[in-house]
Motif scaffolding. Structure first.
Motif, PDB file in Angstrom:
ATOM      1  N   ARG A  89       0.832  -1.206   0.000  1.00 17.37           N
ATOM      2  CA  ARG A  89       0.000   0.000   0.000  1.00 17.37           C
ATOM      3  C   ARG A  89       0.869   1.259   0.000  1.00 17.37           C
ATOM      4  O   ARG A  89       0.526   2.260  -0.612  1.00 17.37           O
ATOM      5  CB  ARG A  89      -0.948  -0.018   1.200  1.00 17.37           C
ATOM      6  CG  ARG A  89      -2.011   1.065   1.112  1.00 17.37           C
ATOM      7  CD  ARG A  89      -3.071   0.907   2.168  1.00 17.37           C
ATOM      8  NE  ARG A  89      -2.552   1.129   3.504  1.00 17.37           N
ATOM      9  CZ  ARG A  89      -3.212   0.856   4.622  1.00 17.37           C
ATOM     10  NH1 ARG A  89      -4.437   0.320   4.549  1.00 17.37           N
ATOM     11  NH2 ARG A  89      -2.697   1.083   5.808  1.00 17.37           N
ATOM     12  N   ARG A 182     -14.309  13.582   2.815  1.00 17.74           N
ATOM     13  CA  ARG A 182     -13.126  13.564   3.670  1.00 17.74           C
ATOM     14  C   ARG A 182     -11.937  14.181   2.944  1.00 17.74           C
ATOM     15  O   ARG A 182     -11.102  14.854   3.518  1.00 17.74           O
ATOM     16  CB  ARG A 182     -12.799  12.109   4.051  1.00 17.74           C
ATOM     17  CG  ARG A 182     -11.640  11.933   5.012  1.00 17.74           C
ATOM     18  CD  ARG A 182     -11.427  10.473   5.330  1.00 17.74           C
ATOM     19  NE  ARG A 182     -10.836   9.755   4.216  1.00 17.74           N
ATOM     20  CZ  ARG A 182      -9.532   9.585   4.029  1.00 17.74           C
ATOM     21  NH1 ARG A 182      -8.672  10.040   4.905  1.00 17.74           N
ATOM     22  NH2 ARG A 182      -9.083   8.935   2.987  1.00 17.74           N
ATOM     23  N   LYS A 191      -2.605   7.223   1.580  1.00 21.16           N
ATOM     24  CA  LYS A 191      -2.373   7.551   2.989  1.00 21.16           C
ATOM     25  C   LYS A 191      -1.404   8.730   3.042  1.00 21.16           C
ATOM     26  O   LYS A 191      -0.220   8.570   3.299  1.00 21.16           O
ATOM     27  CB  LYS A 191      -1.832   6.325   3.731  1.00 21.16           C
ATOM     28  CG  LYS A 191      -2.458   6.158   5.112  1.00 21.16           C
ATOM     29  CD  LYS A 191      -2.194   4.785   5.680  1.00 21.16           C
ATOM     30  CE  LYS A 191      -2.505   4.720   7.157  1.00 21.16           C
ATOM     31  NZ  LYS A 191      -3.914   4.716   7.508  1.00 21.16           N
ATOM     32  N   TYR A 196      -5.621  14.239   6.301  1.00 24.47           N
ATOM     33  CA  TYR A 196      -5.934  14.380   7.724  1.00 24.47           C
ATOM     34  C   TYR A 196      -6.016  15.853   8.076  1.00 24.47           C
ATOM     35  O   TYR A 196      -6.859  16.255   8.881  1.00 24.47           O
ATOM     36  CB  TYR A 196      -4.904  13.594   8.548  1.00 24.47           C
ATOM     37  CG  TYR A 196      -4.833  12.182   7.977  1.00 24.47           C
ATOM     38  CD1 TYR A 196      -5.751  11.226   8.386  1.00 24.47           C
ATOM     39  CD2 TYR A 196      -3.983  11.874   6.923  1.00 24.47           C
ATOM     40  CE1 TYR A 196      -5.776   9.974   7.786  1.00 24.47           C
ATOM     41  CE2 TYR A 196      -4.005  10.639   6.312  1.00 24.47           C
ATOM     42  CZ  TYR A 196      -4.900   9.688   6.742  1.00 24.47           C
ATOM     43  OH  TYR A 196      -4.951   8.482   6.123  1.00 24.47           O
ATOM     44  N   GLU A 225     -16.313   6.364   5.021  1.00 28.10           N
ATOM     45  CA  GLU A 225     -15.476   5.936   6.146  1.00 28.10           C
ATOM     46  C   GLU A 225     -15.310   7.087   7.128  1.00 28.10           C
ATOM     47  O   GLU A 225     -15.761   8.199   6.885  1.00 28.10           O
ATOM     48  CB  GLU A 225     -14.109   5.432   5.663  1.00 28.10           C
ATOM     49  CG  GLU A 225     -13.247   6.507   5.032  1.00 28.10           C
ATOM     50  CD  GLU A 225     -11.790   6.069   4.850  1.00 28.10           C
ATOM     51  OE1 GLU A 225     -11.286   5.265   5.676  1.00 28.10           O
ATOM     52  OE2 GLU A 225     -11.158   6.531   3.895  1.00 28.10           O
ATOM     53  N   ALA A 229     -10.366   5.534   9.896  1.00 26.69           N
ATOM     54  CA  ALA A 229     -10.751   4.131  10.063  1.00 26.69           C
ATOM     55  C   ALA A 229     -11.903   3.815   9.111  1.00 26.69           C
ATOM     56  O   ALA A 229     -12.685   4.706   8.747  1.00 26.69           O
ATOM     57  CB  ALA A 229     -11.169   3.854  11.506  1.00 26.69           C
ATOM     58  N   GLY A 251      -8.348  -0.395   3.954  1.00 25.52           N
ATOM     59  CA  GLY A 251      -7.741  -0.847   5.190  1.00 25.52           C
ATOM     60  C   GLY A 251      -7.332  -2.320   5.163  1.00 25.52           C
ATOM     61  O   GLY A 251      -8.068  -3.177   4.654  1.00 25.52           O
ATOM     62  N   VAL A 252      -6.178  -2.591   5.733  1.00 24.70           N
ATOM     63  CA  VAL A 252      -5.739  -3.978   5.894  1.00 24.70           C
ATOM     64  C   VAL A 252      -6.611  -4.649   6.962  1.00 24.70           C
ATOM     65  O   VAL A 252      -6.939  -5.831   6.859  1.00 24.70           O
ATOM     66  CB  VAL A 252      -4.237  -4.018   6.274  1.00 24.70           C
ATOM     67  CG1 VAL A 252      -3.774  -5.449   6.513  1.00 24.70           C
ATOM     68  CG2 VAL A 252      -3.398  -3.361   5.186  1.00 24.70           C
ATOM     69  N   THR A 253      -6.996  -3.885   7.971  1.00 22.97           N
ATOM     70  CA  THR A 253      -7.883  -4.432   8.999  1.00 22.97           C
ATOM     71  C   THR A 253      -9.251  -4.767   8.401  1.00 22.97           C
ATOM     72  O   THR A 253      -9.823  -5.815   8.691  1.00 22.97           O
ATOM     73  CB  THR A 253      -8.066  -3.423  10.152  1.00 22.97           C
ATOM     74  OG1 THR A 253      -6.793  -2.871  10.488  1.00 22.97           O
ATOM     75  CG2 THR A 253      -8.688  -4.085  11.370  1.00 22.97           C
ATOM     76  N   GLY A 291      -9.430  -0.481  11.885  1.00 21.40           N
ATOM     77  CA  GLY A 291      -8.156   0.118  11.504  1.00 21.40           C
ATOM     78  C   GLY A 291      -7.067  -0.452  12.396  1.00 21.40           C
ATOM     79  O   GLY A 291      -7.362  -0.981  13.469  1.00 21.40           O
ATOM     80  N   THR A 292      -5.836  -0.335  11.967  1.00 23.67           N
ATOM     81  CA  THR A 292      -4.718  -0.856  12.762  1.00 23.67           C
ATOM     82  C   THR A 292      -4.730  -0.247  14.168  1.00 23.67           C
ATOM     83  O   THR A 292      -4.549  -0.952  15.161  1.00 23.67           O
ATOM     84  CB  THR A 292      -3.389  -0.542  12.059  1.00 23.67           C
ATOM     85  OG1 THR A 292      -3.380  -1.243  10.824  1.00 23.67           O
ATOM     86  CG2 THR A 292      -2.197  -0.975  12.901  1.00 23.67           C
TER      87      THR A 292
HETATM   88  C1  LIG Z   1      -5.022   3.962   7.937  1.00 18.77           C
HETATM   89  C2  LIG Z   1      -6.457   4.248   7.624  1.00 18.77           C
HETATM   90  C3  LIG Z   1      -7.462   3.268   7.683  1.00 18.77           C
HETATM   91  C4  LIG Z   1      -7.211   1.886   8.251  1.00 18.77           C
HETATM   92  O1  LIG Z   1      -6.313   1.144   7.522  1.00 18.77           O
HETATM   93  P1  LIG Z   1      -5.651  -0.145   8.190  1.00 18.77           P
HETATM   94  O2  LIG Z   1      -4.810  -0.697   7.128  1.00 18.77           O
HETATM   95  O3  LIG Z   1      -6.752  -1.034   8.589  1.00 18.77           O
HETATM   96  O4  LIG Z   1      -4.876   0.349   9.363  1.00 18.77           O
HETATM   97  C5  LIG Z   1      -8.729   3.597   7.274  1.00 18.77           C
HETATM   98  N1  LIG Z   1      -9.030   4.837   6.849  1.00 18.77           N
HETATM   99  C6  LIG Z   1      -8.102   5.807   6.795  1.00 18.77           C
HETATM  100  C7  LIG Z   1      -8.500   7.143   6.294  1.00 18.77           C
HETATM  101  C8  LIG Z   1      -6.801   5.544   7.189  1.00 18.77           C
HETATM  102  O5  LIG Z   1      -5.890   6.511   7.170  1.00 18.77           O
END
Ligand SMILES: *Cc1c(COP(=O)(O)O)cnc(C)c1O
Length: 346
Positions: A89, A182, A191, A196, A225, A229, A251-253, A291-292
Motif C-alpha cells: 500500500r 473527507r 495515505k 488528515y 469511512e 478508520a 484498510g488492511v484491517t 483500523g490498525t
Molecule cells: C489507515 C487508515 C485506515 C485503516 O487502515 P488499516 O490498514 O486497517 O490500518 C482507514 N481509513 C483511513 C482514512 C486511514 O488513514
C-alpha cells in the motif's frame, strides 16, 4: 526511547503510553533516494535526522505514511501483522504522489529492522508496537510546485502503544457528515498527510458541538469511512461495507475482518449504502470502525441533523466483540494463522 521508560513494559505500565503514539523510539532505519537509486537502509538516531526547510514534502505535500503493528505473544515471541500488505500500500500511495516507490523487498526488511531495534519495549497484551513508515519528497526547491520530487527519504518510526481511544473499548460517537467529503476523489485511497489536515476543521467542530469522537464521511448520502478508520455494519447474518473504490482508504484491517467474518459464517456484502439505510440499520444492528490503531471498535451513537441514534444500548455489540476477538486472537498467536498474515521476528 525519548522519554524515560522502564526496561520492559508490563500490563500495568500501559497508561504511561497514552496518548497513543506519544512515546517514540529514538532510533529508526532510514534510506534515501538520490540520483535514481535507494541507499542501503541504515539505523540512525532521530537526533541525526536532517531535512532541508525547503524540502518538497514540507511545501507541496509529497508525503505518505503507513501504520502497522507488531505484537508480543504470551510466549514472549514477537509477530508482525501483514507487513506485506502495508508495504504494497505504501508503494501505491507513493505512486499517486509521484514519489520514488519503495519496493516491498526493501521496505519489509526495514519493518523487521525497526521491530528488532525496539523489541525490548514491545508491551504485552493489550499493548503493541506501532510502526510508522514515512516517505517524504526531499528536493530542496521551492519552485517545484508543479513537479514531483526526484529525491526522497524513507524511515520507519516505532512507538509502544496501549489503547488508541482513551477510555479503552468504549463505544464511539460519530457525527454523520453528508455533504463534505473527507478528501479529494484522487486521494481517497492514498495515505497522505493532506487528507488528515483537510478533515481537521470539521472534526474539531464535531467534537465541540456534538462531543463526537470522529466524523463518518457520507458525501451525497454515500456512507464511506471515518477520518482514520473504515466503517462496517454487522448483525447476526451479515457484514455490510462499501466495496473498494478510489474514494476511501483500503484498510488492511477491513480486509482481515471481512475474511474472518466469512469464516465465522456471516454473509459479507460489499456494496454501497446510504445514510437512510444506515439510520434504519440502527434499529436492529451494530456498527464498528476498523483500523490498525482502532482495531475493531464499536459505534454506540450516530448523530445526524441534530438527532442522536443509538445502536443497541450505545455499547459495543456482541457481533463486534466476536469479530474483534477472532482478529486479536490471530494477531496475538492464540488462534491459528491460516492466511499467512503473521511473520515471526527473532
Ligand atoms: C489507515 C487508515 C485506515 C485503516 O487502515 P488499516 O490498514 O486497517 O490500518 C482507514 N481509513 C483511513 C482514512 C486511514 O488513514
Amino acid at each position: 526511547m525519548s522519554t524515560v521508560v522502564p526496561w520492559r513494559y508490563t500490563a500495568s505500565d500501559l497508561d504511561q503510553l497514552s496518548p497513543f503514539g506519544s512515546v517514540l523510539a529514538d532510533r529508526m532505519p532510514m534510506a534515501r533516494f538520490e540520483g535514481g537509486a535507494w541507499s542501503q537502509p541504515e539505523m540512525i538516531s532521530m537526533d541525526d535526522f536532517q531535512l532541508h526547510p525547503g524540502a518538497h514534502a514540507l511545501h507541496y505535500g509529497s508525503s505518505c505514511f503507513e501504520g502497522l503493528k507488531a505484537y508480543r505473544w504470551e510466549d514472549d515471541s514477537i509477530a508482525l501483522f501483514r507487513g506485506d500488505r502495508h508495504a504494497r500500500r505504501m508503494g501505491e500511495s507513493a505512486a499517486q504522489l509521484m514519489l520514488p516507490i519503495p519496493e516491498p523487498a526493501m521496505l519489509e526488511p526495514m519493518f523487521v529492522q525497526a521491530v528488532r531495534e525496539s523489541a525490548a519495549w514491545i508491551p504485552p497484551d493489550p499493548g503493541s508496537l506501532y510502526l510508522r513508515p514515512v516517505l517524504l519528497g526531499t528536493d530542496p526547491n521551492i519552485g517545484a510546485a508543479g513537479r514531483p520530487s526526484a529525491s526522497a527519504v524513507l524511515y520507519v518510526m516505532t512507538s509502544p502503544v496501549g489503547d488508541y481511544f482513551a477510555g479503552g473499548e468504549r463505544a464511539l460517537r460519530l457525527l454523520i457528515e453528508d455533504k463534505q467529503p473527507r478528501t479529494t476523489p484522487q486521494f481517497g485511497k492514498v495515505k497522505t498527510g493532506a487528507n488528515y489536515a483537510s478533515a481537521l476543521v470539521p472534526t474539531m467542530a464535531a467534537r465541540s458541538k456534538y462531543q463526537a469522537d470522529q466524523i463518518l464521511f457520507c458525501p451525497g448520502g454515500d456512507v464511506q469511512e471515518a477520518g482514520a478508520a473504515n466503517f462496517i455494519l454487522i448483525d447476526e447474518q451479515r457484514l455490510v461495507t462499501k466495496p473498494l473504490c478510489k474514494s476511501f482508504l483500503h484498510g488492511v484491517t477491513r480486509d482481515s475482518v471481512l475474511t474472518i467474518a466469512g469464516e465465522l459464517g456471516l454473509e459479507v456484502e460489499e456494496r454501497d449504502f446510504t445514510v437512510d439505510e444506515l439510520l434504519e440499520w440502527t434499529q436492529h444492528g451494530e456498527a464498528a470502525l476498523t483500523g490498525t490503531a482502532a482495531v475493531l471498535t464499536g459505534v454506540g451513537t450516530l448523530i445526524h441533523d441534530d438527532q442522536e441514534f443509538q445502536l443497541l444500548d450505545g455499547e459495543t455489540g456482541p457481533q463486534a466483540k466476536r469479530l474483534r476477538t477472532a482478529l486479536v486472537d490471530i494477531q496475538r498467536g492464540r488462534a491459528a494463522d491460516s492466511h499467512g498474515w503473521i511473520r515471526k521476528i527473532d
